[in-house]
Scaffold this motif. Sequence first.
Motif, PDB file in Angstrom:
ATOM      1  N   PHE A 173       6.562  -0.072  -6.019  1.00  0.00           N
ATOM      2  CA  PHE A 173       5.760  -0.541  -5.116  1.00  0.00           C
ATOM      3  C   PHE A 173       6.657  -1.233  -4.218  1.00  0.00           C
ATOM      4  O   PHE A 173       7.447  -2.037  -4.309  1.00  0.00           O
ATOM      5  N   GLY A 174       6.266  -0.960  -2.802  1.00  0.00           N
ATOM      6  CA  GLY A 174       7.197  -1.508  -1.626  1.00  0.00           C
ATOM      7  C   GLY A 174       6.984  -1.016  -0.305  1.00  0.00           C
ATOM      8  O   GLY A 174       5.633  -0.948  -0.018  1.00  0.00           O
ATOM      9  N   LYS A 175       7.966  -0.952   0.574  1.00  0.00           N
ATOM     10  CA  LYS A 175       7.451  -0.558   2.147  1.00  0.00           C
ATOM     11  C   LYS A 175       8.331   0.668   2.379  1.00  0.00           C
ATOM     12  O   LYS A 175       9.340   0.871   1.939  1.00  0.00           O
ATOM     13  N   ASP A 176       7.718   1.485   3.327  1.00  0.00           N
ATOM     14  CA  ASP A 176       8.360   2.655   4.007  1.00  0.00           C
ATOM     15  C   ASP A 176       8.748   2.195   5.145  1.00  0.00           C
ATOM     16  O   ASP A 176       8.010   1.735   6.062  1.00  0.00           O
ATOM     17  N   LEU A 177      10.016   2.434   5.642  1.00  0.00           N
ATOM     18  CA  LEU A 177      10.593   2.137   6.870  1.00  0.00           C
ATOM     19  C   LEU A 177      11.082   3.307   7.609  1.00  0.00           C
ATOM     20  O   LEU A 177      11.796   3.004   8.663  1.00  0.00           O
ATOM     21  N   ALA A 178      10.667   4.570   7.341  1.00  0.00           N
ATOM     22  CA  ALA A 178      11.144   5.622   7.805  1.00  0.00           C
ATOM     23  C   ALA A 178      11.040   6.070   9.326  1.00  0.00           C
ATOM     24  O   ALA A 178      11.586   6.682   9.863  1.00  0.00           O
ATOM     25  N   LYS A 179      10.094   4.977   9.763  1.00  0.00           N
ATOM     26  CA  LYS A 179       9.758   5.136  11.389  1.00  0.00           C
ATOM     27  C   LYS A 179      10.359   3.881  12.215  1.00  0.00           C
ATOM     28  O   LYS A 179       9.984   3.792  13.268  1.00  0.00           O
TER      29      LYS A 179
ATOM     30  N   ASN B 260       0.725  -1.368  -0.015  1.00  0.00           N
ATOM     31  CA  ASN B 260       0.060  -0.043   0.011  1.00  0.00           C
ATOM     32  C   ASN B 260       0.732   1.316  -0.028  1.00  0.00           C
ATOM     33  O   ASN B 260       0.458   2.275   0.569  1.00  0.00           O
ATOM     34  N   PHE B 261       2.204   1.199  -0.624  1.00  0.00           N
ATOM     35  CA  PHE B 261       3.039   1.971  -0.600  1.00  0.00           C
ATOM     36  C   PHE B 261       3.750   2.248  -1.833  1.00  0.00           C
ATOM     37  O   PHE B 261       4.328   1.092  -2.240  1.00  0.00           O
ATOM     38  N   ASP B 262       3.902   3.309  -2.521  1.00  0.00           N
ATOM     39  CA  ASP B 262       4.551   3.467  -3.514  1.00  0.00           C
ATOM     40  C   ASP B 262       5.463   4.919  -3.514  1.00  0.00           C
ATOM     41  O   ASP B 262       4.943   5.749  -2.916  1.00  0.00           O
ATOM     42  N   TYR B 263       6.310   4.941  -4.666  1.00  0.00           N
ATOM     43  CA  TYR B 263       7.041   6.164  -4.645  1.00  0.00           C
ATOM     44  C   TYR B 263       7.806   6.090  -6.153  1.00  0.00           C
ATOM     45  O   TYR B 263       7.828   5.247  -6.720  1.00  0.00           O
TER      46      TYR B 263
END
Length: 408
Positions: free
Chosen positions: A327-333, A305-308
């Motif tokens: 399409f992938g994952k956000d790990l910024a937190k 559910n994350f894209d950039y």
Amino acid sequence: MPILSPFKSTVLLLVLLLSSCKGQEDKKAAASENEEQVLVPEITVAANRIQNYLPLLQDKRVAVVANQTSVIFQADGYTHLVDSLLNRQVNIKTVFAPEHGFRGKADAGELVKDGVDTKTSLPIVSLYGKNRKPSQEQLSDVDVVLFDIQDVGVRFYTYIATLQLVMEACAEVGVPVIVLDRPNPNGHYVDGPTMLKEHTGFLGMTQIPLVYGLTIGEYAQMINEEKWLEGDGKADLTVIPLENYTHASDYHLPIRPSPNLPNDTSITLYPSLGLFEGTHINAGRGTEFQFQRYGASFLDSTQYNFDYIPQPNFGSKHPKEEGKKCFGKDLAKSERMNAVSLEWILDAYKNCPDKSKFFRTNSFTKHAGTPLLQQQIEAGLSEAEIKATWSAKLESFKKIRKKYLMYN
């Protein structure tokens, strides 16, 4: 552009002095009144301990191995080590520049050219390109080499390879080496696959784990005493130590150590997400969240559910998957890591419909240090099963590492 956490010269911790009041309100109130501030000693980098190494440079012809992280901290900021030494009349003959250059502006893997520093007019000799080891000619008018670069404690981060080649060159011509130690932000653990001898190179010159848990000064001593220099040579080595540092210290880097490690989160995730460098997956290059996300246009979009969209930017002129929706994952937190995680590379491989698009085999082997990790991922092994195969070599390395620990 995100910046690193500000340098913490002194950290104030509020400590609540609570008694075992057994629920009595009056004792709770008394405890609150006894709050006090406790000062945690400031970590002092070796560069700031000028009195410890300046006498070793006086009346000497000096070469400095440095980049943008080679600074002396002050109350109102910092000054570059080279500028400070010149102001103290140290005779600097040459600056050797590692990957990313003296001012830290080159892309990863980009050729760094020789030149002249516009601020100081000093000659800059690149150690990233065709010439990765100082030549005898380049050291012919040098009495001592001073090495001061911020490392991040990951084997394929090339600054430790530069250190080893500098030590090797100096050992060959009898020039002493002084290493100014700096904290390792990933120095609190040891983990990952161990480099195999047949795959050693600039992304790993010695048979150490992916994360080796040593400061750059400790590692320099290991290189020397374990006789890892070519021909079993040994450098005339002096390490100027840190003050008030332990391997448990949560150190915040005030300057990005390279263009694509912009903050603490990227640095703590780098050992794990750096493995994507040997694949066709984008690990945040071409965004403002380098090594804090991953994705590719060819991953199964229904699983994310994350894209950039990666675009050319500072530190990445041509990122993987440039201009494509990834399409992938956000790990910024993410919180501070205490181990290498295979969760994300296993996830990406699982959700790559065409497995032939995933690995760049030669590059992945160089980053992992072994072809076995790719084979294990392709065979469908779990993270626990893969990590079990690391254990024996990790324990063996920890015994060697223990001999060179300068800090608790």
